[in-house]
Design a protein around this motif. Structure first.
Motif, PDB file in Angstrom:
ATOM      1  N   UNK A 118      -4.368  11.331  -0.802  1.00  0.00           N
ATOM      2  CA  UNK A 118      -3.526  10.215  -1.234  1.00  0.00           C
ATOM      3  C   UNK A 118      -2.418  10.744  -2.148  1.00  0.00           C
ATOM      4  N   UNK A 119      -1.182  10.298  -1.902  1.00  0.00           N
ATOM      5  CA  UNK A 119      -0.019  10.783  -2.661  1.00  0.00           C
ATOM      6  C   UNK A 119       0.716   9.616  -3.302  1.00  0.00           C
ATOM      7  N   UNK A 120       1.357   9.885  -4.429  1.00  0.00           N
ATOM      8  CA  UNK A 120       2.152   8.860  -5.097  1.00  0.00           C
ATOM      9  C   UNK A 120       3.258   9.481  -5.945  1.00  0.00           C
ATOM     10  N   UNK A 121       4.202   8.647  -6.326  1.00  0.00           N
ATOM     11  CA  UNK A 121       5.344   9.056  -7.142  1.00  0.00           C
ATOM     12  C   UNK A 121       5.096   8.606  -8.575  1.00  0.00           C
ATOM     13  N   UNK A 122       5.327   9.493  -9.534  1.00  0.00           N
ATOM     14  CA  UNK A 122       5.142   9.120 -10.937  1.00  0.00           C
ATOM     15  C   UNK A 122       6.349   8.325 -11.424  1.00  0.00           C
ATOM     16  N   UNK A 123       6.078   7.246 -12.161  1.00  0.00           N
ATOM     17  CA  UNK A 123       7.155   6.432 -12.713  1.00  0.00           C
ATOM     18  C   UNK A 123       7.370   6.781 -14.181  1.00  0.00           C
ATOM     19  N   UNK A 124       8.412   6.244 -14.760  1.00  0.00           N
ATOM     20  CA  UNK A 124       8.763   6.523 -16.148  1.00  0.00           C
ATOM     21  C   UNK A 124       8.706   5.248 -16.976  1.00  0.00           C
ATOM     22  N   UNK A 458      15.379   0.890  -1.078  1.00  0.00           N
ATOM     23  CA  UNK A 458      14.046   1.245  -1.570  1.00  0.00           C
ATOM     24  C   UNK A 458      14.068   2.612  -2.251  1.00  0.00           C
ATOM     25  N   UNK A 459      14.802   3.563  -1.675  1.00  0.00           N
ATOM     26  CA  UNK A 459      14.935   4.887  -2.290  1.00  0.00           C
ATOM     27  C   UNK A 459      15.564   4.769  -3.672  1.00  0.00           C
ATOM     28  N   UNK A 460      16.639   4.002  -3.782  1.00  0.00           N
ATOM     29  CA  UNK A 460      17.318   3.830  -5.072  1.00  0.00           C
ATOM     30  C   UNK A 460      16.380   3.222  -6.112  1.00  0.00           C
ATOM     31  N   UNK A 461      15.554   2.277  -5.691  1.00  0.00           N
ATOM     32  CA  UNK A 461      14.603   1.648  -6.617  1.00  0.00           C
ATOM     33  C   UNK A 461      13.538   2.641  -7.074  1.00  0.00           C
ATOM     34  N   UNK A 462      13.075   3.501  -6.169  1.00  0.00           N
ATOM     35  CA  UNK A 462      12.091   4.514  -6.544  1.00  0.00           C
ATOM     36  C   UNK A 462      12.683   5.543  -7.500  1.00  0.00           C
ATOM     37  N   UNK A 463      13.904   5.971  -7.214  1.00  0.00           N
ATOM     38  CA  UNK A 463      14.580   6.928  -8.095  1.00  0.00           C
ATOM     39  C   UNK A 463      14.736   6.333  -9.494  1.00  0.00           C
ATOM     40  N   UNK A 464      15.133   5.063  -9.554  1.00  0.00           N
ATOM     41  CA  UNK A 464      15.327   4.400 -10.842  1.00  0.00           C
ATOM     42  C   UNK A 464      14.009   4.238 -11.595  1.00  0.00           C
ATOM     43  N   UNK A 467      13.005   7.017 -13.666  1.00  0.00           N
ATOM     44  CA  UNK A 467      13.876   7.303 -14.800  1.00  0.00           C
ATOM     45  C   UNK A 467      15.012   8.244 -14.478  1.00  0.00           C
ATOM     46  N   UNK A 468      15.357   8.350 -13.168  1.00  0.00           N
ATOM     47  CA  UNK A 468      16.388   9.293 -12.736  1.00  0.00           C
ATOM     48  C   UNK A 468      17.663   8.558 -12.367  1.00  0.00           C
ATOM     49  N   UNK A 469      18.748   9.310 -12.317  1.00  0.00           N
ATOM     50  CA  UNK A 469      20.053   8.722 -11.996  1.00  0.00           C
ATOM     51  C   UNK A 469      20.419   8.860 -10.526  1.00  0.00           C
ATOM     52  N   UNK A 470      19.868   9.872  -9.838  1.00  0.00           N
ATOM     53  CA  UNK A 470      20.242  10.105  -8.445  1.00  0.00           C
ATOM     54  C   UNK A 470      19.089  10.753  -7.695  1.00  0.00           C
ATOM     55  N   UNK A 471      19.040  10.595  -6.360  1.00  0.00           N
ATOM     56  CA  UNK A 471      17.963  11.210  -5.579  1.00  0.00           C
ATOM     57  C   UNK A 471      17.912  12.723  -5.721  1.00  0.00           C
ATOM     58  N   UNK A 472      19.051  13.364  -5.992  1.00  0.00           N
ATOM     59  CA  UNK A 472      19.081  14.806  -6.129  1.00  0.00           C
ATOM     60  C   UNK A 472      18.304  15.322  -7.325  1.00  0.00           C
ATOM     61  N   UNK A 473      17.880  14.410  -8.217  1.00  0.00           N
ATOM     62  CA  UNK A 473      17.109  14.831  -9.391  1.00  0.00           C
ATOM     63  C   UNK A 473      15.603  14.819  -9.154  1.00  0.00           C
TER      64      UNK A 473
END
Length: 524
Positions: A118-124, A458-464, A467-473
């Motif tokens: 199981x995988x997930x993205x850490x939020x800030x 959805x990508x933009x919401x996950x990036x935000x 706590x990031x400004x752009x997907x490249x981060x």
């Protein structure tokens, strides 16, 4: 099916009319038949549902199963997704995003969060508001005269022939609407790729369809003619494909029409099977010289190659050849072994080729380790369906992603698994005009564009939320995986990631150092 429906109704009308001549009460049958006829006519004339246009009345059973899911509908799709709730949900979300309907969910996570893998993205705790909802990235090395600004989410390689006329048209018009590109697949450029003017990545396969001479070899003149078309923004050399790496492309004879045979320059009546390897080059250095040749013939457009990672030594040999020749591709597309296809031997679909995560990370690290990563964009493909799957691949080293499966679902694909038979019920992968008719371009291109836009939102919401400004981060430490029942690790803890030019020293991790030491730029 629609013709059968109309024919049966006319026949029933005649029979009831004859019977009614002898017994008046037989006319009561019209009370039963007429509603079904009216429903069938509505199905045939409407344009939103391909299944109902192609299979009036009986097509409603599928939507009935959907309406009472998960009890019955889940039973019918269980075998397609190996019983994984998350995959089923992702497919439903694609449909919803394509149609522009509500795609939120009640209750909690559908996947087993304690299952290994199981995988997930850490939020800030300092999450931000989404910024750029349609990010782009420039593709073009220092050797490229005409770089291309690409969306982060695009249409993966699907040839005209593997998919239908209307599917090709809808994808291209959707790409035009949403400002992203359509990869032509190895089947060549057809008039349907050019009709609306959507951006194209022209894929050159081992059979050189669209740029081959009478002997089937690469033709510089034919290539230059098509490569300079305004719609062609980039050219991709296909070395191998995730669904059947080491095996040439396959177009079953049942799907080969005279028009498709003319585009590809092949005879009618038998399966079209591309050679497993290229004849235009034989060594890593030859490959890069071919890249440069195509760059010059195209007028300086971005040139890259696509592969499913196989031998790590062979890819390292290409990296060494880049350092030797100082010729670099503008992009490399990494296809995962889990990628889909219209036709392939079962052993190749199931048991050959590196999965996308491992293949992507190896290619990314190899380029970093020899100091070339900043010159080359990395594109990836292989079951990229959602904002999370897109974000996870960007975190692991991709610059942008392609999707074939997601775009097909947006067109109305129902995973009937008939792609290789010419009997696709939704007309997506069929060349049968009676089935292609049901796929309405005016409706489906909007769904393709809507799906693309919603995934980027959805990508933009996950990036935000991270706590990031752009997907490249996005970085590997933003992703976590459960590796056992009691242990969780981030991706930078699970896998080694190289530093810039680390392969040129004697300190590189053995996983990369060994194939690097064995690689020879003079031979694959």
């Amino acid at each position: 099916m629609k013709n059968i429906f109309l024919g049966v109704f006319v026949l029933l009308t005649l029979l009831i009319g004859i019977a009614g001549y002898f017994r008046a009460d037989y006319w009561l049958i019209y009370i039963i038949v007429l509603p079904f006829f009216l429903l069938g006519m509505v199905d045939v004339l409407q344009r939103r549902h391909t299944l109902l246009r192609n299979f009036p009345i009986i097509g409603h059973f599928r939507y009935l199963f959907e309406a009472i899911r998960p009890e019955i509908y889940q039973y019918f799709i269980e075998s397609e997704t190996e019983g994984r709730p998350l995959e089923r949900e992702q497919r439903e979300v694609v449909y919803e995003r394509a149609k522009g309907v509500l795609s939120t969910r009640p209750y909690g996570t559908k996947e087993d969060v304690y299952a290994v893998g199981y995988e997930w993205l850490s939020h800030s705790l300092v999450a931000k508001r989404p910024a750029d909802l349609s990010p782009r990235i420039m593709i073009g090395s220092p050797l490229c005269e005409n770089p291309y600004s690409a969306s982060l989410f695009n249409i993966s390689a699907m040839s005209y022939g593997a998919i239908s006329v209307n599917a090709t048209l809808a994808l291209n018009r959707g790409a035009l609407q949403g400002a992203f590109y359509q990869n032509t697949g190895e089947g060549g450029i057809s008039e349907y790729h050019l009709r609306y003017g959507g951006d194209l990545v022209w894929q050159i396969g081992t059979a050189y369809f669209g740029c081959r001479n009478a002997a089937g070899d690469f033709s510089p003149d034919f290539f230059a003619e098509k490569a300079r078309l305004p719609s062609v923004k980039m050219i991709e050399i296909k070395l191998s494909q995730g669904a059947k790496p080491g095996f040439g492309g396959i177009l079953p004879a049942a799907k080969l029409t005279a028009e498709i045979a003319g585009i590809r320059g092949v005879p009618m009546g038998r399966d079209v099977i591309s050679p497993p390897t290229h004849s235009a080059f034989n060594t890593p250095i030859d490959l890069l010289e071919f890249v440069q040749q195509l760059r010059e013939l195209s007028g300086g457009k971005p040139i890259g190659f696509k592969l499913c990672l196989g031998s790590r030594v062979e890819f390292m040999a290409i990296c060494k050849a880049m350092l030797t020749t100082q010729i670099v591709p503008d992009f490399i597309t990494v296809d995962g072994g889990e990628g889909g296809t219209g036709a392939a031997p079962i052993e190749f679909t199931n048991s050959v080729g590196t999965p996308l995560t491992e293949g992507l990370m190896f290619v990314h690290n190899a380029l970093v380790g020899c100091g070339l990563r900043d010159k080359i964009r990395v594109i990836c493909a292989g079951k990229v369906l959602s904002g999370f799957s897109l974000a996870s691949k960007l975190a692991l080293g991709a610059d942008l992603c392609n999707s074939a499966r997601g775009m097909m679902l947006a067109l109305g694909c129902v995973h009937s698994l008939k792609c290789n038979t010419n009997r696709c019920p939704t007309g997506v992968t069929s060349q049968d005009p009676r089935l292609v008719y049901g796929l309405n371009v005016e409706d489906k291109y909007k769904r393709v564009a809507s799906y693309h836009a919603e995934v980027l939102i959805a990508l933009a919401e996950l990036v935000a939320c991270a706590g990031l400004d752009s997907p490249g981060q996005l970085r590997p430490h933003h992703l976590y995986r459960r590796v056992s029942a009691s242990k969780v690790m981030s991706f930078d803890e699970i896998y080694p990631f190289l530093q810039v030019q680390e392969l040129l020293s004697d300190k590189a991790d053995a996983y990369y150092a060994l194939p690097w030491s064995l690689a020879n730029e003079q031979a694959f």
